[in-house]
Motif scaffolding. Structure first.
Motif, short mmCIF file in Angstrom:
data_model
loop_
_atom_site.label_atom_id
_atom_site.label_comp_id
_atom_site.label_asym_id
_atom_site.label_seq_id
_atom_site.Cartn_x
_atom_site.Cartn_y
_atom_site.Cartn_z
N SER A 253 0.83 -1.20 0.00
CA SER A 253 0.00 0.00 0.00
C SER A 253 0.87 1.25 0.00
N ARG A 254 0.36 2.29 -0.63
CA ARG A 254 1.00 3.61 -0.56
C ARG A 254 0.50 4.27 0.71
N VAL A 255 1.37 4.43 1.69
CA VAL A 255 0.98 4.94 3.00
C VAL A 255 1.56 6.34 3.20
N THR A 256 0.68 7.27 3.51
CA THR A 256 1.07 8.65 3.80
C THR A 256 0.90 8.93 5.28
N GLY A 257 1.91 9.48 5.90
CA GLY A 257 1.83 9.86 7.29
C GLY A 257 1.69 11.37 7.42
N VAL A 258 0.87 11.80 8.36
CA VAL A 258 0.71 13.23 8.66
C VAL A 258 1.03 13.40 10.14
N ILE A 259 2.06 14.15 10.44
CA ILE A 259 2.54 14.24 11.81
C ILE A 259 2.92 15.68 12.15
N THR A 260 2.88 16.01 13.41
CA THR A 260 3.27 17.37 13.82
C THR A 260 4.78 17.47 14.01
N ASN A 261 5.28 18.70 13.90
CA ASN A 261 6.69 18.96 14.16
C ASN A 261 7.10 18.45 15.54
N PHE A 262 6.21 18.64 16.52
CA PHE A 262 6.50 18.24 17.89
C PHE A 262 6.83 16.76 17.97
N LEU A 263 6.02 15.93 17.29
CA LEU A 263 6.25 14.48 17.33
C LEU A 263 7.41 14.08 16.43
N ALA A 264 7.54 14.74 15.29
CA ALA A 264 8.65 14.42 14.38
C ALA A 264 9.99 14.70 15.04
N ASP A 265 10.05 15.78 15.83
CA ASP A 265 11.29 16.14 16.51
C ASP A 265 11.69 15.10 17.56
N LYS A 266 10.73 14.30 18.00
CA LYS A 266 11.01 13.24 18.98
C LYS A 266 11.33 11.91 18.28
N HIS A 267 11.56 11.97 16.96
CA HIS A 267 11.95 10.80 16.16
C HIS A 267 10.88 9.71 16.21
N LEU A 268 9.64 10.12 16.10
CA LEU A 268 8.52 9.17 16.15
C LEU A 268 7.93 8.92 14.77
N THR A 269 8.65 9.23 13.71
CA THR A 269 8.10 9.05 12.36
C THR A 269 8.38 7.65 11.83
N LYS B 13 4.96 8.97 1.63
CA LYS B 13 5.04 10.42 1.81
C LYS B 13 4.86 10.73 3.29
N LEU B 14 5.61 11.69 3.80
CA LEU B 14 5.44 12.18 5.15
C LEU B 14 5.15 13.67 5.08
N ILE B 15 4.03 14.06 5.66
CA ILE B 15 3.63 15.47 5.70
C ILE B 15 3.79 15.95 7.14
N VAL B 16 4.59 16.97 7.34
CA VAL B 16 4.82 17.52 8.67
C VAL B 16 4.09 18.85 8.79
N VAL B 17 3.26 18.98 9.82
CA VAL B 17 2.47 20.18 10.04
C VAL B 17 2.78 20.75 11.42
N GLU B 18 2.27 21.94 11.68
CA GLU B 18 2.59 22.62 12.93
C GLU B 18 1.68 22.19 14.08
N THR B 19 0.38 22.01 13.82
CA THR B 19 -0.57 21.82 14.91
C THR B 19 -1.39 20.55 14.71
N MET B 20 -2.02 20.09 15.80
CA MET B 20 -2.91 18.94 15.73
C MET B 20 -4.12 19.25 14.86
N GLN B 21 -4.58 20.50 14.88
CA GLN B 21 -5.72 20.88 14.05
C GLN B 21 -5.38 20.75 12.57
N GLU B 22 -4.18 21.19 12.18
CA GLU B 22 -3.74 21.03 10.80
C GLU B 22 -3.61 19.55 10.43
N ARG B 23 -3.13 18.77 11.37
CA ARG B 23 -2.96 17.33 11.13
C ARG B 23 -4.29 16.68 10.80
N LYS B 24 -5.31 16.94 11.63
CA LYS B 24 -6.64 16.36 11.39
C LYS B 24 -7.22 16.84 10.07
#
Length: 216
Positions: free
Chosen positions: A75-91, A97-108
């Motif tokens: 499957s082609r899997v896309t992840g959408v994660i916040t900077n906060f979580l990405a900075d903790k190496h949780l990707t 594709k990985l999309i990094v956003v600023e807020t949980m609202q943007e993520r949803k």
């Protein structure tokens, strides 16, 4: 996957392709191994049906179980994660594709934008928030996408009871409660995704205004 629906604005049946499914699920593994097993089965089955997948992008808990299985299944899997979580190496690794956003609202908002339907695995506050946001958007008519709750180990039995109680107390209309589809296993979840038809309630907001003494 070709799906048939009915357009009540143009008064005819329409066909569209359901290509991408969003999976909401926990960053925890849970107390029962069945949660991990079913998360992996769900990922494998979505891949087998050639669905693309969008999810929260993390490499922990049921999120990782589902994503690992889906990626292994092609499957082609896309992840959408916040900077906060990405900075903790949780990707998650291996994502298309990985999309990094600023807020949980943007993520949803991004996950909803990219998806044609939603599957909800067991989870905590984050999963519940994501689920109720898309259910409310469906209730208000902002989308007509299916929302299927995978009721593993009777995890959502109490939620189903709560929805029924809300209907009995006239806090929720029964057709709106039906936007939340409950599935017993991954195969059933796929069937409910593909057979879903959004409820049509007409001028229900006018009914609320009338009940509150407002002019229509």
């Amino acid at each position: 996957m070709r799906v048939e629906d009915y357009c009540f604005f143009c008064n005819r049946k329409i066909e569209f392709f359901m290509k991408t499914i969003c999976v909401f699920c926990s960053s925890n593994l849970g107390s029962n191994p069945i949660y991990q097993q079913v998360a992996a089965e769900m990922g494998m089955l979505l891949a087998a049906h050639q669905f693309n997948i969008v999810y929260g992008g993390a490499n922990v808990g049921l999120m990782r179980c589902m994503a690992d299985a889906a990626i292994a299944g092609g499957s082609r899997v896309t992840g959408v994660i916040t900077n906060f979580l990405a900075d903790k190496h949780l990707t998650q690794s291996g994502l298309a594709k990985l999309i990094v956003v600023e807020t949980m609202q943007e993520r949803k908002a991004k996950m909803e934008e990219l998806s044609d339907g939603f599957i909800v695995l067991p989870g905590g506050f984050g999963t519940m928030e994501e689920m109720f946001e898309v259910l409310t958007a469906g209730q208000l008519g902002f989308h007509s996408k299916p929302v299927v709750l995978l009721n593993v180990n009777k995890y959502y039995d109490f939620l189903r009871q709560q929805l029924n109680f809300m209907v009995s107390q006239r806090m929720l209309l029964e057709p709106h409660a039906g936007i939340a589809q409950f599935a017993d296993n991954p195969e059933d979840a796929i069937k409910k995704l593909l057979s879903y038809q959004a409820p049509v309630l007409g001028k229900w907001i006018d009914d609320i205004r009338r009940d509150n003494g407002h002019a229509i």
